[in-house]
Structures are given as C-alpha cells and as structure tokens.
Design a protein around this motif. Structure first.
Motif, mmCIF file in Angstrom:
data_model
loop_
_atom_site.group_PDB
_atom_site.id
_atom_site.type_symbol
_atom_site.label_atom_id
_atom_site.label_comp_id
_atom_site.label_asym_id
_atom_site.label_seq_id
_atom_site.Cartn_x
_atom_site.Cartn_y
_atom_site.Cartn_z
ATOM 1 N N LYS A 60 -0.876 57.567 -59.166
ATOM 2 C CA LYS A 60 0.082 56.881 -58.292
ATOM 3 C C LYS A 60 0.155 55.379 -58.598
ATOM 4 O O LYS A 60 1.242 54.813 -58.758
ATOM 5 N N ASN A 61 -0.985 54.772 -58.689
ATOM 6 C CA ASN A 61 -0.994 53.327 -58.885
ATOM 7 C C ASN A 61 -0.414 52.911 -60.239
ATOM 8 O O ASN A 61 0.439 52.009 -60.289
ATOM 9 N N PRO A 62 -0.856 53.516 -61.342
ATOM 10 C CA PRO A 62 -0.233 53.116 -62.617
ATOM 11 C C PRO A 62 1.257 53.401 -62.647
ATOM 12 O O PRO A 62 2.029 52.621 -63.219
ATOM 13 N N ALA A 98 3.252 53.376 -60.101
ATOM 14 C CA ALA A 98 3.920 52.338 -59.305
ATOM 15 C C ALA A 98 4.011 51.037 -60.091
ATOM 16 O O ALA A 98 5.043 50.340 -60.063
#
Lengths: 466, 172
Positions: free
Chosen positions: A9-11, A13
């Motif tokens: 999710k973070n990468p 985003a």
C-alpha cells in the motif's frame, strides 16, 4: 490481488503521488508555444497564485511593522548630527545645482542631435515604487516578491530597477503582488554594453548567483573595473542603466574563443528593500516632436552659413565654372558645403554628426536649436536655393532659426551669434538691409568679386559693403 | 509515554500525533520564515525540509508523511521561479523515507537526528537535481562543498528544532 495492494500500500501510494506530480510537472514544462510556464493569466499555476495571495497580506503586515519601528527610530531618535549633515547637504546641493546646469546643456544638445539623426531611444516615463516582501528562500531560484501587482499596473516583463542599477524583470503578476526574477538567476538575461570598450553582450546569471558575460571574443580587451550598462536591445531594460562592474575577465576553457567576464552587480541584490518598476517607457521622438519640428540638416546649415545670393541663370560663367558674383567654391567650416554650389543633402548631416561624434557627446562645439519648418515649407537641399526667394519662410520661422548657443558654438560657426528676432516679427523681410538673417536674401550685391580664403570669409563679404 | 501507541508485530513503537493547528501552522510558519527572512543562513537552511522530516519521522506513517512532504514542497515551489513540483517531488520522497525510517530506528536521539537529517538533505538535493536536470532541463550545478555545508547546517538545526517541536506532540 487484494493482498498485493494491502501489502504494498505505501509504496503504491508513493508511486501514485509521484506520478501525479511528475505529470503535473510535465504539463508545465511542455507547454504549447505562446504560453510561457509561470506567465500571467492562464499560464500561472493556481497553486502559485493561491499561495502568494494567501501569504502576501501577512508578509506585508510584517514588512510594514518592521518599517514602522525602523522609521520611527530614524525619524525621532537618530537625529544626532542632523545639523552638520544639513550643512553638508546644502553644500552638496549647491555643487549639484552647478553640475545640473552643465548636464542640462548636455542633455539639450543631445536631444537636438538625436532629433537631427532621427535617433529613437526609450526613456522612463513612469515608475511604480514597490517594497520587497519575500524571497524565494532557496539558492536554486533567485526570485523576489514585491507588494505591487496588476492593481498597480504591473505587467510581466517590466524592468525592475533601483537607483544603483537594474534588478530584474517582473515574472508573474498577481493582483496585489508580483514576482521578480533577479538578473543573477540562471534563467535571466539582459543585453549589455561595456561602457569603455563598447562591446555588446548578454549578461546572464549562473547557478551560483553570479553575473557573467560569455559571448565576447577572447581577443577583445576587457579590464576589471569597467562599467557595464544596459544596451536596451532586449526591449526590457532601458538603455544606459548600470548593470555592474567587471571584476574578472578570463578565457572560457569550455568555450574556447570566448571570454568569461564576471560582473559585480551594481544593485545589491542580496539586500533589496525598495525597488522601482518601470511601467511606462516613452519614445523620445514624441518629446522631441512636441518642440520644434525636425528640420533637414541642409536647411539648418543653410541658415547657419552665410547667405548666398540668388543665382542668376543668365549670368555669365567664370572660367572656374562658378557664376559671376558668386564666391568661388571654398572649403566651408563644415567640411564640404560650398556656398553657391548645390550641396549633397547628406553631407551637412554627416558633418554635424561627425562633430557630435568627435566631441564625445559632451563638449560638442555645435550648438543649435532646431528651427521650425511649417508644413509645406520647402527644404531645399542647397544653400543657393535656400538663399533665393523661392524659399517659403513661414512667419515665425525667423525667430526660431538655428542660433549658436554658447561660446563653443560660436567658435566654430562661420557667422557670429545672431540675436533672435522678436516673436512678433511676422515674416522675414525679403531683403532687410543689414540683416544677417540666413533665410533672407543677402543684402550684399552679388558681385563681391574676390572671395578670400578662410571659413569666415563669406560672412565678411556680406558685411564689408556696409 | 507522551503519545498514542500502536503495536507492530516486531516491536512497540510510538506514533505521535499533533493537533490540527500545529499540523498546519508549523509548516506554514516554516515556509513563511523561509521566504521572509533574507539572511545568508536561509540560503543553506531549509526549514520546510526540516519540518517535513520531523512530521514524517514523528508520525511514522508513510502515507501521511509523504503527503505532508508533497504539500510543503508544493507550497515552497510557489515562491520559486521553477516549475511547480520540483520541491514537491523531492519532499514527497523525503517524507516517505523519513516515516519509513522512523519505524525502524530510534529517531529521538540527537545523534541519530543529526545523521538522519544530514542524509535526508543529501537525498533531497540529489532528487531535486535529478528532476531539474532530467525532466525540466535546468542548469543546476552540484557543488559538493555547498551541499555538504547545507547538510551540516540543517543537521545541526534539526537537533535544536526537533527538540523544540517535540513539545507539540500530543499526549494521550
């Protein structure tokens, strides 16, 4: 699949945010022609407008508060030595007044010569004073924000100056503020002339915030200390304004036949507080036309030179080719005008222009006022035709004919300074006895037999019968 | 301690929170000071970057961290003559890395704060240069002495600034 998005999710985003920003950046860089990035109107980024507009009132308030306290100190508390300073200033004023007289004479003379040469130059006619309220805050961009915007008449590409020298040009204009690109930004450029050597070039900023000229050949001699002024060729900065001083001139090793000329800016670009934005430039041809109308150089010279009697077509010719009664061709003081002989139209112009050039623009011995020629007035190209009765001298032209002003002019011109005719004089008399008016036919009989050498000879010939 | 606590599978870490006025006001104040103060120190000191690092590290959540960086950077871009996005992208990456790093190492120690900021200034500068040269066609020059000086100054400033900003962390 769901696991993939959850796990990364973070990468993901991060990539999405970066992608959006890169796309937004690309739209600014690759813009259609005619729409500069960062220009006003539709070209200005909304985020830039919003940010600057939101911050401007706060910064104005801070600047105003700072000025209030600073001015309060200077106005009320720091008055020690004011008496002594006042005396020094009065002396300075007296000195400057004397200098002003000289400069005014020079300026008048320059304007007259510019009219003669149809020289066009822009003068500053209107400026708007502005306060610097913000800086770019980074070394990568040398930009300042001033507290005047479109409401005050500012537009992009207007020149920004200080009394010391040029500062930059207006880049983005908002309603209450504007951003100014300093001349030492690496995106800046200005056309300049080196004052002594008259070499022309373009001064540009470097990534380090220095000013450089790069397009001057290495065989040219450029000395440190030489002043650099604007050339006016960029149509942004008015001509003749100080840009800076040469501090170093070295061969450009990357660009071999050229020099790298480093310039120290005349304006202190790191300590800007108040600046002037040039909002209007006036063509000096307008101001010149407000006065006397331009007159051809041949007419001016014909008025300055001694009158030549009208040529009689039936008069027998002398062996030398000149008509009887007309002085033989002489080398005139203007270097080529020969009384009685039609003169090429350009020669007087060149003669005066050359004088102007040799005088260095400051001590030009030729002083004259451009006369008025009314519409329809014939402007003959020769002294002989001018001296004849065919010349339609309009009322009032007599008092506006060229008159030497100053001793220097009198020393060069072949005729002594003539008093101006009274304004009420309606018309130049056809043949006023004793009159030296150049537009009038000479009262001297056209039979002065022996022209003598010397520049003043024709005038002497006119006077001698009296 | 002085903040809300979240648990991960590996260790217990602190995820700090800030009030809305602080979350908005501190970055705006940093940008304001950056563009308002025309001192030589401000040419090497990057207050918005320090604030980005602080919030990213303190929150320890990559998405808020990078969004904070993106917003601060974009606002900072508005004051430059460059296309908007150069600082935005650079600070987005710094925000993301800062919040990711905050999960793994102790970022409350002054020494680690100095080193972390030192490294982030270099990364920020590198990303900025890369984008400027490759995407925008700028003519930036990488000057090692200036870059290292900037990293050093920002690192030292971070130690002081972060200690001051710690006071704004919300206590549960």
């Amino acid at each position: 699949m769901e696991n993939f998005f959850t796990r990364y999710k973070n990468p993901l985003a991060l990539m999405a945010v970066l992608f959006i920003q890169v796309v937004a950046l690309a739209t600014q860089v690759k813009r259609p022609e005619g729409a500069k990035p960062g220009s006003t109107g539709s070209g200005t980024r909304l985020i830039r407008v919003w940010t600057v507009t939101a911050f401007t009132p706060v910064e104005k308030m801070f600047v105003s508060t700072g000025h209030f306290f600073r001015h309060g100190w200077h106005n009320y508390a720091d008055l020690r030595g004011a008496r002594q300073q006042n005396k020094e200033l009065q002396d300075e004023v007296a000195r400057l007044q004397m200098e002003q007289v000289r400069l005014r004479q020079d300026a008048d003379q320059a304007r007259r010569l510019q009219v003669l040469l149809d020289f066009k130059e822009n003068f500053i006619s209107k400026t708007v004073a502005a306060q610097v309220i913000a800086f770019s805050g980074t070394e990568q961009s040398r930009l300042i924000t001033i507290d005047k915007g479109s409401r005050d008449g500012l537009k992009p590409d207007m020149a920004v100056i200080t009394p010391d020298g040029i500062v930059g040009k207006v880049k983005d204009v908002f309603r209450l503020s504007s951003q100014v690109l300093l001349i030492n930004d690496h995106d800046s450029g200005a056309g300049v002339i080196l004052e002594n050597s008259r070499l022309q070039g373009i001064v540009k900023g470097t990534p380090l915030g220095e000013l450089q000229i790069n397009e001057i050949m290495s065989d040219e001699k450029v000395e440190p200390g030489e002043h650099v002024i604007t050339s006016g060729g960029d149509r942004i900065y008015p001509k003749g304004y100080s840009v800076g001083t040469v501090i170093a001139s070295t061969p450009d090793h990357e660009n071999d036949p050229f020099l790298v000329i480093k310039i120290k800016p005349a304006a202190d670009l790191n300590r800007l507080e108040e600046v002037l934005v040039i909002t209007e430039m006036a063509d000096n041809s307008h101001s010149a036309s407000a006065g006397p109308e331009p007159m051809r150089a041949a007419d001016i010279l014909s008025q300055r030179l001694p009158s030549v009697p009208k040529l009689d077509p039936n008069a027998p010719k002398t062996p030398g080719g000149t008509k009887t009664g007309v002085p033989a061709p002489k080398a005139s003081p203007t270097g080529g005008v020969q009384p009685g002989i039609p003169t090429p139209k350009t020669s007087p112009t060149r003669a005066i222009a050359n004088k102007a050039a040799t005088a260095g623009g400051g001590q030009n011995p030729v002083h004259w006022n451009p006369p008025v020629t009314a519409p329809g007035t014939t402007a003959p190209g020769s002294t002989s035709s001018r001296a004849g009765t065919g010349g339609k001298t309009q009322p009032g032209s007599a008092q506006k004919t060229a008159t030497p002003s100053g001793a220097a002019g009198a020393s060069v011109t072949p005729t002594p300074p003539k008093p101006r005719a009274t304004p009420t004089k309606p018309k130049v008399p056809a043949a006023a006895p004793g009159s030296n008016e150049p537009g009038a036919p000479s009262p001297t009989p056209a039979s002065t037999p022996e022209p003598t050498p010397g520049a003043n000879q024709p005038a002497t010939q006119q006077r001698s019968p009296r | 301690m002085n903040s809300s606590v979240s648990l991960t599978s590996r260790e217990e870490i602190e995820v700090h929170r800030f009030s809305w006025p602080v979350s908005i006001g501190i970055p705006l104040l940093a940008i304001f000071l950056q563009v308002f103060l025309n001192q030589s120190l401000m040419k090497v000191l990057d207050l918005p970057l320090l604030v980005t690092i602080f919030f990213a590290v303190a929150r320890r959540r990559p998405i808020p961290g990078m969004i904070t960086g993106a917003l601060i950077g974009t606002l900072q871009d508005a004051w430059t003559g460059h296309p908007i996005g150069l600082f935005g992208i650079a600070k987005t990456i710094v925000g993301y890395l800062g919040s990711s790093l905050g999960v793994k190492v102790d970022v409350d120690n002054p020494g680690s704060r100095f080193l972390m900021t030192f490294a982030f200034v270099l990364i920020h500068r590198f990303v900025y240069m890369a984008i400027s040269l490759q995407l925008v066609g700028g003519s930036e020059a990488w000057i090692w002495s200036h870059t290292l000086l900037s990293a050093l100054v920002n690192g030292l400033a971070a130690v002081v600034l972060f200690a001051a900003l710690d006071r704004f962390k919300l206590r549960n």
